[in-house]
Design a protein around this motif. Structure first.
Motif, PDB file in Angstrom:
ATOM      1  N   VAL A 209       1.462  -1.177  -0.144  1.00 57.57           N
ATOM      2  CA  VAL A 209       0.011   0.523  -0.062  1.00 57.57           C
ATOM      3  C   VAL A 209       0.685   1.374  -0.083  1.00 57.57           C
ATOM      4  O   VAL A 209       0.911   2.438  -0.975  1.00 57.57           O
ATOM      5  N   LEU A 210       2.064   1.101   0.747  1.00 56.44           N
ATOM      6  CA  LEU A 210       2.530   2.337   0.526  1.00 56.44           C
ATOM      7  C   LEU A 210       3.089   2.771  -0.596  1.00 56.44           C
ATOM      8  O   LEU A 210       3.474   4.271  -1.031  1.00 56.44           O
ATOM      9  N   LEU A 211       3.802   2.218  -1.622  1.00 57.66           N
ATOM     10  CA  LEU A 211       4.344   1.645  -2.506  1.00 57.66           C
ATOM     11  C   LEU A 211       3.278   2.615  -3.896  1.00 57.66           C
ATOM     12  O   LEU A 211       3.409   3.009  -4.527  1.00 57.66           O
ATOM     13  N   SER A 212       1.930   1.913  -3.719  1.00 60.70           N
ATOM     14  CA  SER A 212       1.119   2.022  -4.433  1.00 60.70           C
ATOM     15  C   SER A 212      -0.105   3.307  -4.259  1.00 60.70           C
ATOM     16  O   SER A 212      -1.462   3.824  -5.190  1.00 60.70           O
ATOM     17  N   GLU A 213       0.088   3.735  -2.531  1.00 58.96           N
ATOM     18  CA  GLU A 213      -0.887   4.879  -2.897  1.00 58.96           C
ATOM     19  C   GLU A 213      -0.206   5.658  -1.391  1.00 58.96           C
ATOM     20  O   GLU A 213      -0.547   6.127  -0.764  1.00 58.96           O
ATOM     21  N   PRO A 214       0.529   6.706  -2.579  1.00 60.90           N
ATOM     22  CA  PRO A 214       1.562   7.528  -1.786  1.00 60.90           C
ATOM     23  C   PRO A 214       0.687   8.196  -1.286  1.00 60.90           C
ATOM     24  O   PRO A 214       1.012   9.426  -0.475  1.00 60.90           O
ATOM     25  N   GLU A 215      -0.322   8.940  -2.282  1.00 59.84           N
ATOM     26  CA  GLU A 215      -1.488  10.022  -1.853  1.00 59.84           C
ATOM     27  C   GLU A 215      -1.942   9.748  -0.370  1.00 59.84           C
ATOM     28  O   GLU A 215      -2.364  11.346   0.379  1.00 59.84           O
ATOM     29  N   ARG A 216      -1.835   9.357   0.065  1.00 59.64           N
ATOM     30  CA  ARG A 216      -1.825   8.530   1.989  1.00 59.64           C
ATOM     31  C   ARG A 216      -0.597   9.453   2.129  1.00 59.64           C
ATOM     32  O   ARG A 216      -1.452  10.058   3.640  1.00 59.64           O
ATOM     33  N   ILE A 217       0.678   9.409   1.836  1.00 61.52           N
ATOM     34  CA  ILE A 217       1.656  10.070   3.045  1.00 61.52           C
ATOM     35  C   ILE A 217       0.905  11.310   2.559  1.00 61.52           C
ATOM     36  O   ILE A 217       1.525  12.311   3.762  1.00 61.52           O
ATOM     37  N   GLU A 218       0.776  11.914   1.015  1.00 55.35           N
ATOM     38  CA  GLU A 218       0.938  12.794   1.449  1.00 55.35           C
ATOM     39  C   GLU A 218      -0.570  14.421   1.891  1.00 55.35           C
ATOM     40  O   GLU A 218      -0.381  14.562   2.614  1.00 55.35           O
ATOM     41  N   LYS A 219      -1.580  13.240   1.934  1.00 56.65           N
ATOM     42  CA  LYS A 219      -2.544  13.222   2.440  1.00 56.65           C
ATOM     43  C   LYS A 219      -2.428  13.936   4.530  1.00 56.65           C
ATOM     44  O   LYS A 219      -2.978  14.692   4.945  1.00 56.65           O
ATOM     45  N   LEU A 220      -1.892  12.307   5.104  1.00 53.86           N
ATOM     46  CA  LEU A 220      -1.316  12.778   6.366  1.00 53.86           C
ATOM     47  C   LEU A 220       0.359  14.297   6.368  1.00 53.86           C
ATOM     48  O   LEU A 220      -0.010  15.037   7.433  1.00 53.86           O
ATOM     49  N   ARG A 221       0.553  14.270   5.593  1.00 54.12           N
ATOM     50  CA  ARG A 221       1.278  15.727   5.625  1.00 54.12           C
ATOM     51  C   ARG A 221       0.510  16.850   5.785  1.00 54.12           C
ATOM     52  O   ARG A 221       0.888  17.878   6.617  1.00 54.12           O
ATOM     53  N   ARG A 222      -0.581  16.841   5.150  1.00 55.83           N
ATOM     54  CA  ARG A 222      -0.396  17.964   4.466  1.00 55.83           C
ATOM     55  C   ARG A 222      -1.725  18.938   5.724  1.00 55.83           C
ATOM     56  O   ARG A 222      -1.467  19.193   6.471  1.00 55.83           O
ATOM     57  N   ASN A 223      -2.588  17.216   6.170  1.00 57.80           N
ATOM     58  CA  ASN A 223      -2.825  17.185   7.600  1.00 57.80           C
ATOM     59  C   ASN A 223      -2.239  17.649   8.722  1.00 57.80           C
ATOM     60  O   ASN A 223      -3.124  18.201   9.847  1.00 57.80           O
TER      61      ASN A 223
END
Length: 391
Positions: free
Chosen positions: A285-299
């Motif tokens: 999931v970390l490799l296929s859904e990097p948008e999760r990490i970007e959302k975390l950083r924005r939040n």
């Protein structure tokens, strides 16, 4: 007959000082909102940074693990407890961390204990940041190596300690990547520069950086572009990864040695199939859904800015770990209780987890929080902070 009545007075003192721990049993899966005590509250105390504890791919992998391999493994890794899925996970972690090899332990705590207690001898010395995690401290206590403590992220202090350590066979600098109570990031480029200058080894515990910093959440080493320059990387599988366990990544010789001498690895039953396969799926999931990490950083930025605008002291945080400093121990717990009253779970942290006089409410936002969740939490903080005259 002997009993434990001698502990009663000690526990009473803890309770009187507001330092005893009250559990908050959850009635739902971990998420941005949870149910506890029959009511829904916003969760700001979980390490579930990316929301992977409830990710469909991760949950399915856990179920598939039980169906294919059973509930447990029945043995330690070195006897009959290594399944193909254990080796596949370790290979995947090594590739993820850009190292030659990796080894999985039952927890991040035992990973630190295994390494620090087995790799060094009385001929060596460990140089450790004064605010390193308890698992590092306990691992050092189990080591036969000498130890030197340097002031928190103070490179002059570290260099002085290195200069005083040249008589030892090996010098190992140990630091958290992200410090768990303050949310600040270790100055790893400067640490690596000093290590190269004084011919030292470097070990980074990336428990709170895994899944948070770096490309696809690879951690502090990758965040600073230092792949290949840090000798030992510790990661956790129980925070951003969302499941359970810890691991070490490094050279093949290091990992082979740990498989023969790391006592938690040698004397603990291996991870059950559900855990192993869920961890492997989480890396996918970390490799296929990097948008999760970007959302975390924005939040994290949004929430931190909101707290600071309201007048709260958030210390030196640079990550989703954002402390709300109160100083006084009792005030931290009063703030935590007020927040819960207003629908937010954010736990107070005090001595001995942090130094006396540095109590705080520690918050962690996740990728699962919506902007409304964060605004509601900020409103609760503002209301409680004003009532307690913190702001």
């Amino acid at each position: 007959m002997a009993d434990f009545s001698f502990l009663d007075n000690d526990f009473k003192l803890l309770k009187n000082e507001g330092l005893s721990h009250k559990k908050n049993p959850l009635e739902t899966e971990q998420g941005a909102k949870i149910r506890m005590g029959g009511r829904e509250v916003i969760q700001l105390s979980s390490n579930n940074y990316l929301g992977l504890t409830a990710h469909p791919h991760v949950k399915k992998a856990a179920i598939d693990g039980v169906k294919k391999y059973g509930a447990g493994t029945g043995s330690v890794r070195t006897i009959a407890g290594t399944f193909t899925i254990h080796e596949e996970l370790e290979q995947k972690l090594a590739a993820f961390k850009k190292t030659e090899s990796a080894i999985v332990f039952q927890s991040g705590f035992t990973a630190n204990q295994a390494i620090l207690s087995s790799v060094l001898t009385e001929k060596d010395v460990i140089l450790t940041d004064e605010l390193n995690h308890a698992s590092i401290i306990d691992g050092i206590r189990l080591s036969k190596a000498e130890r030197k403590i340097y002031h928190h992220v103070d490179m002059n202090s570290l260099e002085t300690a290195l200069k005083q350590s040249m008589k030892y066979r090996n010098r190992l600098i140990v630091t958290d990547g992200v410090f768990s109570m303050d949310g600040n990031i270790a100055p790893l480029p400067e640490i690596v520069t000093l290590a190269e200058k004084y011919d030292a080894l470097v070990m980074v515990d990336d428990a709170h950086a895994s899944g948070v910093l770096g490309e696809n959440g690879r951690g502090t080493v990758n965040h600073y572009g230092l792949d290949g320059k840090v000798h030992i990387q510790i990661g956790t599988l129980s925070k951003a990864i969302g499941v359970l366990g810890g691991y070490a990544a490094g050279s093949r010789s290091l990992i082979d040695y740990l498989a023969c001498h790391g006592r938690p690895y040698l004397f603990s039953t291996s991870h059950p199939p559900a855990v192993t396969m869920a961890c492997s799926a989480a890396i996918d999931v970390l490799l296929s859904e990097p948008e999760r990490i970007e959302k975390l950083r924005r939040n994290a930025r949004y929430f931190k800015n909101g707290l600071q605008s309201a007048g709260f002291d958030t210390g030196k945080s640079e990550t989703p770990i954002t402390p709300v400093m109160t100083g006084k121990e009792q005030l931290a717990f009063e703030l935590s209780n007020k927040l819960l009253e207003y629908g937010v779970l954010a736990k107070g942290i005090a001595y001995p987890t942090v130094a006396k006089g540095e109590a705080r409410v520690r918050t962690i936002v996740t990728a699962d929080h919506s902007e409304k969740d964060l605004n509601d939490a900020l409103a609760a903080f503002s209301k409680a902070g004003k009532e307690l005259q913190i702001i």
